[in-house]
Design a protein around this motif. Structure first.
Motif, PDB file in Angstrom:
ATOM      1  N   GLY A   1       0.852  -1.314   0.051  1.00 51.22           N
ATOM      2  CA  GLY A   1      -0.049  -0.012  -0.088  1.00 51.22           C
ATOM      3  C   GLY A   1       0.848   1.219   0.085  1.00 51.22           C
ATOM      4  O   GLY A   1       1.933   1.322  -0.622  1.00 51.22           O
ATOM      5  N   PHE A   2       0.552   2.242   0.655  1.00 50.82           N
ATOM      6  CA  PHE A   2       1.253   3.621   0.795  1.00 50.82           C
ATOM      7  C   PHE A   2       2.421   3.417   1.905  1.00 50.82           C
ATOM      8  O   PHE A   2       2.240   3.438   2.971  1.00 50.82           O
ATOM      9  N   ILE A   3       3.758   3.160   1.283  1.00 47.69           N
ATOM     10  CA  ILE A   3       4.636   2.916   2.140  1.00 47.69           C
ATOM     11  C   ILE A   3       5.547   4.231   2.027  1.00 47.69           C
ATOM     12  O   ILE A   3       5.919   4.340   1.053  1.00 47.69           O
ATOM     13  N   LEU A   4       6.011   4.722   3.051  1.00 49.54           N
ATOM     14  CA  LEU A   4       7.104   5.944   2.942  1.00 49.54           C
ATOM     15  C   LEU A   4       8.341   5.552   2.697  1.00 49.54           C
ATOM     16  O   LEU A   4       9.172   5.260   3.271  1.00 49.54           O
ATOM     17  N   THR A   5       8.890   6.017   1.774  1.00 46.71           N
ATOM     18  CA  THR A   5      10.159   5.782   0.867  1.00 46.71           C
ATOM     19  C   THR A   5      10.418   7.022   0.042  1.00 46.71           C
ATOM     20  O   THR A   5       9.617   8.036  -0.223  1.00 46.71           O
ATOM     21  N   ASP A   6      11.959   7.024  -0.636  1.00 46.97           N
ATOM     22  CA  ASP A   6      12.106   8.107  -1.541  1.00 46.97           C
ATOM     23  C   ASP A   6      10.924   8.245  -2.638  1.00 46.97           C
ATOM     24  O   ASP A   6      10.860   9.383  -3.211  1.00 46.97           O
ATOM     25  N   LEU A   7      10.518   7.085  -2.982  1.00 46.34           N
ATOM     26  CA  LEU A   7       9.633   7.174  -3.968  1.00 46.34           C
ATOM     27  C   LEU A   7       8.419   7.881  -3.697  1.00 46.34           C
ATOM     28  O   LEU A   7       7.787   8.426  -4.830  1.00 46.34           O
TER      29      LEU A   7
END
Ligand code: NAP
Length: 261
Positions: free
Chosen positions: A190-196
């Motif tokens: 799902g919505f994962i906090l990363t650079d992307l």
């Protein structure tokens, strides 16, 4: 009793896109459980930094520069892993990119760069590693698609198309390679906090929307994906192939009302 069902100890695990974000976290998770991990990405410095951060005296991570959209690069990568470690138990195919904009604004170059990495790159990697796994008579391939695979968010159509391709590839390869002992599954984060994704989630309205529409009422972190990856790599999932685990806090489970019902 020591339960070996979920063990990945001494497995050789190749992770593309292992230098940052989700791939790096999974590399660390496999290494800390005793796997020999090889991370691949396009940037040597980023890869070395990630490998140094993960490496401890008890676990080992090596790195290889590879652009998954190049079949020559992938061939060199797979040959190198095979010659160093003798086998590949698990491929975690994480490398991916996105570019958000209105559909009418994408250039042909934008479209090609997304498709060549996310769809063609995942195919080349699975095919090249798959040939080795067929010879071995065993292996687990874990692809990464997205919640966009099922219902595209506005502004991500080429990305969603590329991830839908990953879903169909997962099913097709599972169907063809089960007879060879090779399992192919995918994880849909799902919505994962990363650079992307950090730019989009820096917006407070977006944060509130994401939380409000996720039954578990938060955005995901890279460590939320560890359980699914270890499960799919281990004997715990030995009768499972061609399937997708949606790790999204329930975002794709239903649709919310804007009022409290
Ligand atoms: P990220 O932080 O931007 O990391 C992407 C990784 O892929 C980096 O290691 C990057 O390294 C590598 N990479 C990109 N293009 C590559 C190429 N051509 N060849 C080899 N490696 C390449 O992204 P992330 O958020 O962790 O996403 C990882 C995967 O999860 C992607 O497939 C993405 O579509 C998927 N996903 C993410 C989310 C999310 O919310 N974050 C949700 C659903 C699905 P280099 O740039 O140095 O090559």
């Amino acid at each position: 009793m020591l339960d070996t069902l979920f063990s990945v100890k001494d497995h050789v695990v190749l992770i593309t896109g292992g230098s940052r974000g989700i791939g790096k976290e999974l590399a660390s998770a496999f290494a800390s459980r005793g796997a020999q991990v090889i991370i691949a990405g396009r940037n040597k410095e980023t890869l070395n930094k990630a490998a140094n951060e993960i490496n401890t005296s008890s676990n080992s991570v090596s790195s290889e520069v590879c652009d998954v959209s190049s079949s020559d690069d992938v061939e060199v990568l797979v040959n190198s892993v095979k010659s160093q470690y003798g086998k590949i138990d698990t491929l975690v195919s994480v490398a991916g990119v996105n570019k958000r904009m209105k559909a009418e604004a994408y250039t042909e170059e934008d479209y090609d760069s997304i498709t060549n990495i996310n769809a063609k790159g995942a195919w080349i990697t699975a095919q090249t590693v798959g040939r080795e796994m067929i010879t071995q008579g065993s292996g687990s391939i874990i692809n990464v698609d997205s919640l966009n695979t099922y219902a595209p968010l506005r502004g991500t159509t080429p990305y969603a198309m590329s991830k839908a391709s990953v879903l169909m590839m997962t099913r097709g390869l599972a169907n063809e390679w089960g007879r060879h002992g090779v399992r192919v599954n995918s994880i849909a984060p799902g919505f994962i906090l990363t650079d992307l994704t950090k730019k989009v989630w820096a917006d407070e309205t977006m944060q509130a929307w994401g939380k409000a529409n996720t039954p578990l009422e938060r955005l995901g972190t890279v460590s939320d994906l560890i359980g699914a990856a270890i499960f799919l790599a281990s004997d715990a999932s030995q009768f499972m192939t061609g399937q997708t685990l949606r790790v999204d806090g329930g975002f794709t489970a239903g649709i919310n009302w804007p009022i409290d019902l």
